[in-house]
Scaffold this motif. Structure first.
Motif, short mmCIF file in Angstrom:
data_model
loop_
_atom_site.label_atom_id
_atom_site.label_comp_id
_atom_site.label_asym_id
_atom_site.label_seq_id
_atom_site.Cartn_x
_atom_site.Cartn_y
_atom_site.Cartn_z
N SER A 155 10.78 -37.83 3.91
CA SER A 155 9.34 -37.97 4.02
C SER A 155 8.69 -36.60 4.07
O SER A 155 9.28 -35.65 4.60
CB SER A 155 9.02 -38.77 5.29
OG SER A 155 7.67 -39.15 5.33
N SER A 215 7.23 -40.51 0.54
CA SER A 215 8.48 -40.99 1.14
C SER A 215 9.52 -41.22 0.06
O SER A 215 9.19 -41.56 -1.08
CB SER A 215 8.25 -42.30 1.89
OG SER A 215 7.40 -42.08 2.99
N MET A 253 7.71 -40.92 8.02
CA MET A 253 6.58 -40.55 8.88
C MET A 253 5.44 -41.53 8.66
O MET A 253 5.38 -42.22 7.65
CB MET A 253 6.12 -39.13 8.57
CG MET A 253 7.14 -38.06 8.94
SD MET A 253 6.51 -36.39 8.77
CE MET A 253 6.71 -36.13 7.00
N GLU A 293 1.76 -38.64 12.39
CA GLU A 293 2.06 -37.35 11.75
C GLU A 293 0.97 -36.98 10.74
O GLU A 293 0.59 -35.81 10.63
CB GLU A 293 3.41 -37.40 11.05
CG GLU A 293 4.60 -37.50 11.99
CD GLU A 293 4.99 -38.93 12.34
OE1 GLU A 293 5.99 -39.10 13.05
OE2 GLU A 293 4.28 -39.88 11.94
N ASN A 327 9.72 -32.26 13.59
CA ASN A 327 9.86 -32.12 12.14
C ASN A 327 9.56 -30.69 11.70
O ASN A 327 8.83 -29.97 12.37
CB ASN A 327 8.89 -33.07 11.43
CG ASN A 327 9.20 -34.52 11.72
OD1 ASN A 327 10.32 -34.87 12.04
ND2 ASN A 327 8.19 -35.37 11.62
N ALA A 352 10.47 -34.28 6.94
CA ALA A 352 11.25 -35.03 7.93
C ALA A 352 12.39 -35.80 7.26
O ALA A 352 12.28 -36.19 6.10
CB ALA A 352 10.35 -35.99 8.69
#
Length: 176
Positions: free
Chosen positions: A131, A114, A155, A159, A71, A151
């Motif tokens: 995310s 998110s 995640m 993470e 990421n 990302a």
């Protein structure tokens, strides 16, 4: 350098007041450190960033995260992006942070977002990520910057822990 048209006197203790408008535009807060440079007849005040003193270290650390997780990772001080590594974030380098990041950092804890909850990292650039994780770099109770992971997929805890650990570690390096 641009002229402001503002003139100030030096007081008997050698102090000069920086006008409120300039403090606001430069995001200078009470107690913030400034570097002082002189060049012939010019006196230059520059915001001091502890995170910038560790640019190479924090870039290497972020690059290791990008290599192992895949990421994108961004390293910031309190004003702007110090390093942007990974796919789709190269244009973030040396840009000013969006004010929405300040609000997240004020909570002083790592946050995960998110979907539509993702916030802009750079002012005027809408998030296109699925995310994001924002981990504050805290030293002696003060916020010095952040690590941000972006990302295209959702995640989770792994993470979140990686970013929390990384921000704590960089904070410890600043304390030294």
């Amino acid at each position: 350098m641009r002229a402001t048209g503002i003139i100030r006197r030096i007081d008997e203790l050698g102090r000069v007041v920086i006008p409120k408008e300039i403090r606001r535009t430069m995001r200078l807060k009470e107690g913030e450190q400034l570097e002082i440079f002189s060049d012939n007849e010019e006196l230059i005040l520059k915001k001091y960033s502890e995170v910038k003193t560790l640019t190479d270290f924090s870039r290497d650390y972020a690059e290791a995260i990008v290599t192992s997780i895949g990421n994108a990772v961004i390293v910031t001080d309190t004003d702007g992006v110090i390093a942007a590594l990974g796919s789709g974030v190269k244009e973030y380098h040396d840009k000013h942070l969006a004010s929405s990041i300040d609000k997240v950092l004020a909570d002083r804890k790592t946050a995960i977002f998110s979907g539509e909850d993702c916030i802009p990292v750079i002012e005027g650039v809408n998030p296109s990520w699925q995310s994001q994780i924002i981990a504050p770099i805290i030293v002696a109770g003060d916020i010095y910057g952040s690590l941000i992971m972006l990302a295209d997929a959702k995640m989770g805890e792994l993470e979140l822990k990686i970013m929390s650990t990384a921000s704590l570690f960089i904070g410890k390096q600043i304390e030294r």
